[in-house]
Design a protein around this motif. Structure first.
Motif, PDB file in Angstrom:
ATOM      1  N   VAL A 147       0.826  -1.200   0.000  1.00  0.00           N
ATOM      2  CA  VAL A 147       0.000   0.000   0.000  1.00  0.00           C
ATOM      3  C   VAL A 147       0.865   1.256   0.000  1.00  0.00           C
ATOM      4  N   ASN A 148       0.537   2.170  -0.893  1.00  0.00           N
ATOM      5  CA  ASN A 148       1.102   3.514  -0.852  1.00  0.00           C
ATOM      6  C   ASN A 148       0.034   4.437  -0.287  1.00  0.00           C
ATOM      7  N   LEU A 149       0.274   4.980   0.894  1.00  0.00           N
ATOM      8  CA  LEU A 149      -0.672   5.889   1.546  1.00  0.00           C
ATOM      9  C   LEU A 149      -0.181   7.309   1.359  1.00  0.00           C
ATOM     10  N   MET A 150      -1.006   8.137   0.722  1.00  0.00           N
ATOM     11  CA  MET A 150      -0.582   9.484   0.376  1.00  0.00           C
ATOM     12  C   MET A 150      -1.449  10.535   1.058  1.00  0.00           C
ATOM     13  N   ASP A 151      -0.823  11.582   1.544  1.00  0.00           N
ATOM     14  CA  ASP A 151      -1.521  12.760   2.037  1.00  0.00           C
ATOM     15  C   ASP A 151      -0.611  13.962   1.817  1.00  0.00           C
ATOM     16  N   VAL A 152      -1.207  15.119   1.616  1.00  0.00           N
ATOM     17  CA  VAL A 152      -0.396  16.311   1.356  1.00  0.00           C
ATOM     18  C   VAL A 152       0.308  16.799   2.614  1.00  0.00           C
ATOM     19  N   LYS A 153      -0.145  16.340   3.785  1.00  0.00           N
ATOM     20  CA  LYS A 153       0.450  16.778   5.048  1.00  0.00           C
ATOM     21  C   LYS A 153       1.210  15.630   5.702  1.00  0.00           C
ATOM     22  N   ALA A 154       2.507  15.854   5.949  1.00  0.00           N
ATOM     23  CA  ALA A 154       3.340  14.827   6.561  1.00  0.00           C
ATOM     24  C   ALA A 154       2.856  14.468   7.957  1.00  0.00           C
ATOM     25  N   GLU A 155       2.331  15.460   8.694  1.00  0.00           N
ATOM     26  CA  GLU A 155       1.862  15.190  10.055  1.00  0.00           C
ATOM     27  C   GLU A 155       0.639  14.266  10.062  1.00  0.00           C
ATOM     28  N   VAL A 156      -0.179  14.355   9.001  1.00  0.00           N
ATOM     29  CA  VAL A 156      -1.333  13.457   8.886  1.00  0.00           C
ATOM     30  C   VAL A 156      -0.855  12.023   8.698  1.00  0.00           C
ATOM     31  N   LEU A 157       0.190  11.840   7.905  1.00  0.00           N
ATOM     32  CA  LEU A 157       0.733  10.502   7.668  1.00  0.00           C
ATOM     33  C   LEU A 157       1.368   9.932   8.933  1.00  0.00           C
ATOM     34  N   GLU A 158       2.028  10.787   9.713  1.00  0.00           N
ATOM     35  CA  GLU A 158       2.619  10.332  10.977  1.00  0.00           C
ATOM     36  C   GLU A 158       1.530   9.861  11.934  1.00  0.00           C
ATOM     37  N   ARG A 159       0.453  10.633  11.998  1.00  0.00           N
ATOM     38  CA  ARG A 159      -0.680  10.256  12.856  1.00  0.00           C
ATOM     39  C   ARG A 159      -1.339   8.982  12.337  1.00  0.00           C
ATOM     40  N   ALA A 160      -1.412   8.842  11.012  1.00  0.00           N
ATOM     41  CA  ALA A 160      -2.008   7.647  10.417  1.00  0.00           C
ATOM     42  C   ALA A 160      -1.255   6.390  10.836  1.00  0.00           C
TER      43      ALA A 160
END
Length: 354
Positions: free
Chosen positions: A73-86
């Motif tokens: 899976v490639n999980l993408m979001d424009v905000k790095a902090e959102v990915l860290e929380r994810a």
């Protein structure tokens, strides 16, 4: 003499005379091969990598489901902090599943290891077989995301949306709408089994079949609608309940706690056993028909079986067919399931607010 990879002399291809027929023929062969690849039957079992665009409430959990099924899976979001929380939330979700006995705690690192994060959408969708957007419900953003996915995805990749509230097929602008589809999940996606799959007006049947099959492969229970209808099945029903509940509380007829307890203590017990439509068979279609008639309503779903003498459980056939079982047999099975449901809900304290 230099020879190209297809075995033709490069001088003949590059010469003015060769730029027409021969080079055109080669281009036709290449384009034909590409077309054949696009028309190859898609098989959910062949999916190796997917992209989830949007790492918020839905996206992170959906990514987790694919990873648990052994898919990269490639999980993408424009905000790095959102990915860290994810990533933190996925780790917590997996631990909860392990604590409940739904997975081996030793598998958690391997599941997380199948997930790659990125803030670059082109990089995230490169080489994937299936791309699903779960971004905010803002038409302009959905439109932009679909354009970006189509631009960077392989030509065979399915482009999907998690929305049910927006008229997504009227919003997006893509060159090949046949590969677009909606796959609507429910929170929390890593627990709730249902995924509603609905095609757009130009979605190919193969894409719908592929998407439903992929959902089954990862352990979900897909329901395929015949066409896209805003809010699909569950949200239409759920919205009707919510608006009625708000009206009751707003008018001071009951408190929020009373409304929730009333629902939990009645339809909350019945719906998992007999659903919404089948409950009409237990009410009795003759009674439903009479009520509709008094209201000036004619509903084919009710009128047709009643016209044939099928009144529901009492006649062993209504909207559902009960296979010749007696009314007593059917009611006994229902009641035993109701009793088990009440005992279970009381045991886990479900009638109390969380």
């Amino acid at each position: 003499m230099r020879v190209d990879p297809l075995g033709f002399p490069l001088t003949s291809i590059l010469s003015p005379e060769g730029r027409g027929g021969l080079r055109g023929a080669i281009i036709d062969v290449i384009q034909g091969a590409t077309l054949l690849r696009k028309e190859e039957k898609m098989d959910p079992k062949d999916v190796r990598k997917v992209a989830i665009i949007g790492g918020g409430t839905m996206g992170h959990s959906i990514a987790q489901v694919f990873a648990q099924a052994g898919i990269e899976v490639n999980l993408m979001d424009v905000k790095a902090e959102v990915l860290e929380r994810a990533l933190r939330r996925m780790k917590g979700n997996l631990q909860t599943l392990a604590d409940y006995g739904k997975m081996d705690v030793r598998e958690i690192p391997y599941v997380l290891g199948r997930i790659r994060t990125s803030t670059d959408i082109a990089r995230a969708v490169k080489g994937v077989d299936f791309a699903l957007e779960t971004v905010v419900e803002i038409p302009e953003i959905k439109k932009k995301v679909f354009s970006q996915m189509e631009e960077a995805c392989p030509p065979n990749a399915v482009l999907a949306s998690n929305t049910s509230g927006l008229e997504i097929f009227k919003i997006i602008e893509v060159k090949d709408p046949s590969r677009t589809v909606t796959a609507h999940w429910f929170a929390p996606p890593h627990i709730i089994p249902l995924v509603e799959v609905a095609p757009g007006p130009q979605t190919s049947p193969e894409v719908v079949q592929f998407t439903a099959g992929l959902m089954e492969r990862i352990g979900k229970k897909p329901i395929v609608m015949t066409q896209f209808a805003q809010r699909f099945i569950v949200n239409r029903i759920q919205n009707a309940i919510v608006f009625a509940a708000i009206e009751i509380v707003s008018n001071g007829w009951a408190t929020p706690e009373q409304v929730d307890l009333a629902v939990k203590s009645s339809i909350g017990i019945r719906m998992p056993i007999i659903g919404v439509i089948q409950s009409l068979d237990f009410t009795g279609l003759g009674l439903v028909h009479d009520i509709n008639k008094s209201l000036g309503l004619k509903i084919p779903l009710i009128e047709e079986p009643v016209g044939k003498g099928h009144f529901g459980v009492s006649t062993s056939k209504g909207i559902y067919d009960y296979g010749g079982r007696t009314e007593e047999e059917i009611l006994r099975k229902r009641d035993l399931l109701f009793l088990q449901m009440i005992d279970h809900l009381e045991k886990i304290g479900a009638f109390k607010p969380l």
